[in-house]
Design an enzyme around this catalytic site. Sequence first.
Site: not given
Length: 581
Positions: A471, A273, A277
């Site tokens: 995401s 994640e 990002d």
Amino acid sequence: MFPALLTALSIVALSLGVLGRQTTVVPKSNFVPLHPASTSSSLQLTLVLPPANIDGLHRALYDVSDPQSANYGKHLSKADVEAFVAPEPDSVKAVTDWLAQHSIHAQTVSPSGDMLRIDIPVSTANTLLAANFTVFKDKYSDVTLTRTLSVTIPDDVAPYLEYIYPTTQFVMPLQPKNPPFEVVTLPPKSKRQTDFCAVDVLPECLESYYHIPTTPANATGNSIGVSGYIDEIASEQDLQIFFFAWRPDVPTPPEFTVVSVEGGITSGQGTPEASLDIQYTVGIATNVPTTFYSVGEPSAQGAIDLVNFLLGLDELPLVLTTSYGFFESGFDVDFANTFCNAYAQLGARGTSVLFASGDTGVYGFEFEGTCNTTVFEPTFPSGCPFLTSVGGTTGFDGPEVAADFSSGGFSNIFPQPDYQRTAVQNYLNTIGTLNAGLFNSSGRAFPDVSAQAVRYITEVNGSFIGINGTSASSPVFASVVALLNDARLNSGQPPLGFINPLLYSQGAAALNDVTSGSNPGCGTQGFPALEGWDPATGLGSPDFDKLLALVSGIQPGFSDEIRHSPSKSVFDAEGDIYHLM
Ligand SMILES: *[C@@H]1O[C@H](CO)[C@@H](O)[C@H](O)[C@H]1NC(C)=O
Ligand SMILES: *[C@@H]1O[C@H](CO)[C@@H](O)[C@H](O)[C@H]1NC(C)=O
Ligand SMILES: *[C@@H]1O[C@H](CO)[C@@H](O)[C@H](O)[C@H]1NC(C)=O
Ligand SMILES: *[C@@H]1O[C@H](CO)[C@@H](O)[C@H](O)[C@H]1NC(C)=O
Ligand SMILES: *[C@@H]1O[C@H](CO)[C@@H](O)[C@H](O)[C@H]1NC(C)=O
Ligand SMILES: *[C@@H]1O[C@H](CO)[C@@H](O)[C@H](O)[C@H]1NC(C)=O
């Protein structure tokens, strides 16, 4: 497999024999009481005091965010924002006097002073609050929560204290979930198919389809923040490999800064994640100074702690993107409002706050593989009207359609803000009775916008993996906003701040309207993407050229009307949490 949901009926009542304001909850059956909390164990409790003028903050936020307003872009100072949310001195006195009577010393943990924190033994908390702190276990995971089914605040203190967390709030902490990624083997650039972007997403694909400039940003004072939780971390080495492979036009890969909040980790091998990002902010908003905020506290409180940390800074990140979230039904109205007002404060100071809408379609969670088709489950905090919720699409090489997992819908807590009323009403008129009774049509509707959400090539600890999820969409849209800010700062204009009033009034034409696909869930087709705003893809995906033309041309108007501000509402809560991926 993602477990853990609960119901908490929030009842405020006076019970016989207990003097004071009593709050009683009934958690959903998956929360099983194990045993009374050990009386000597320590509880850290946050006391939230009523803000002096929250409606004033909301009005001020709209005033500086509405392109029709003469005050557009005149964001508030730290002191101005604090003056709206600071508690009245009477409240501070009443609460600290009450604590002092029990020999408890409170620490102020928010810049405005509206939050106090105490560390006390369970035995003291049980006495102070007429509570019975108990260890509850979630049936479907190892998560335990120390909570009480009832708290009572004495009558002479109650008007000065909104609530205490964590007492009766059964919100699950953020947890890692199996991320939907797969390891991919990528051919070298020279051997790639010309339609490469139809399968895998790289920065060049986003630059091409969304017209995002490749020229590194250069404005002084620009910045973007990336939220990180649950020990997710991005590594500079992974970022360099990513740049070397996919941004050969940038000779020196930019660095990013890591800031620890509440003991968050600051280094380690990259995790999916955080790597996603960081690579799709630094890799898209290239050269915009980027800070990764690693928050060590995984409970919902961690998200508030991050905002309090940011509000304490003189210079805020101009954009903040977050790819984590919860389900709304775990929140009671007071707790939900604390979050939403925290984002309103960031917006008032000029930060654009973006959240991934979630990856669970219209229905929030899967409960042991079966779904409850009674009502749709909104994610949290996407239902807060003071932030920008980003949904997911796929096929941006054309035709771009809703990603079937893109979360969207209607809040049961936050009323629909004026800025989106026309767009949402048009949608509701078009769908007629579809899904009637499964959602709250008077609630704040989300997402606001969307972006490609499938097969993002990300370098994680030595491998390239493909990641799906909103995401990815939030960092990309946030990067677009950061690059728009770059242009505005370069021409002496203020940053965009809270962008929803602009997007709904003038922005739709600068976005790619997504008009097919849907976000099905649990026996329904969910909400179809249609012309105009819809609860699968919002107003659409970014077209940088058109957005740049739009934001370069804004001339603040002179209609300075009083703006709508949300009022409180009561909703029976039910909840869970997800880790968006
Ligand atoms: C307090 O909670 C425990 C479970 O932790 C329960 O067994 C007990 O009956 C409760 N006591 C009261 C007075 O409600
Ligand atoms: C991501 O989405 C693509 C396109 O729908 C699909 O082919 C792929 O299997 C998905 N990957 C994962 C890990 O879910
Ligand atoms: C900053 O970037 C813009 C857009 O690429 C460019 O037009 C401008 O000349 C640059 N300014 C400086 C000082 O390099
Ligand atoms: C579904 O949710 C509703 C509303 O929360 C609840 O009343 C009902 O009992 C649930 N049904 C099942 C099968 O869990
Ligand atoms: C619907 O949302 C409104 C806020 O917009 C709220 O006041 C109301 O209680 C909600 N109704 C239900 C049934 O959740
Ligand atoms: C990263 O890769 C190394 C070497 O392959 C491995 O030992 C380590 O467990 C990996 N770390 C994570 C967080 O996956």
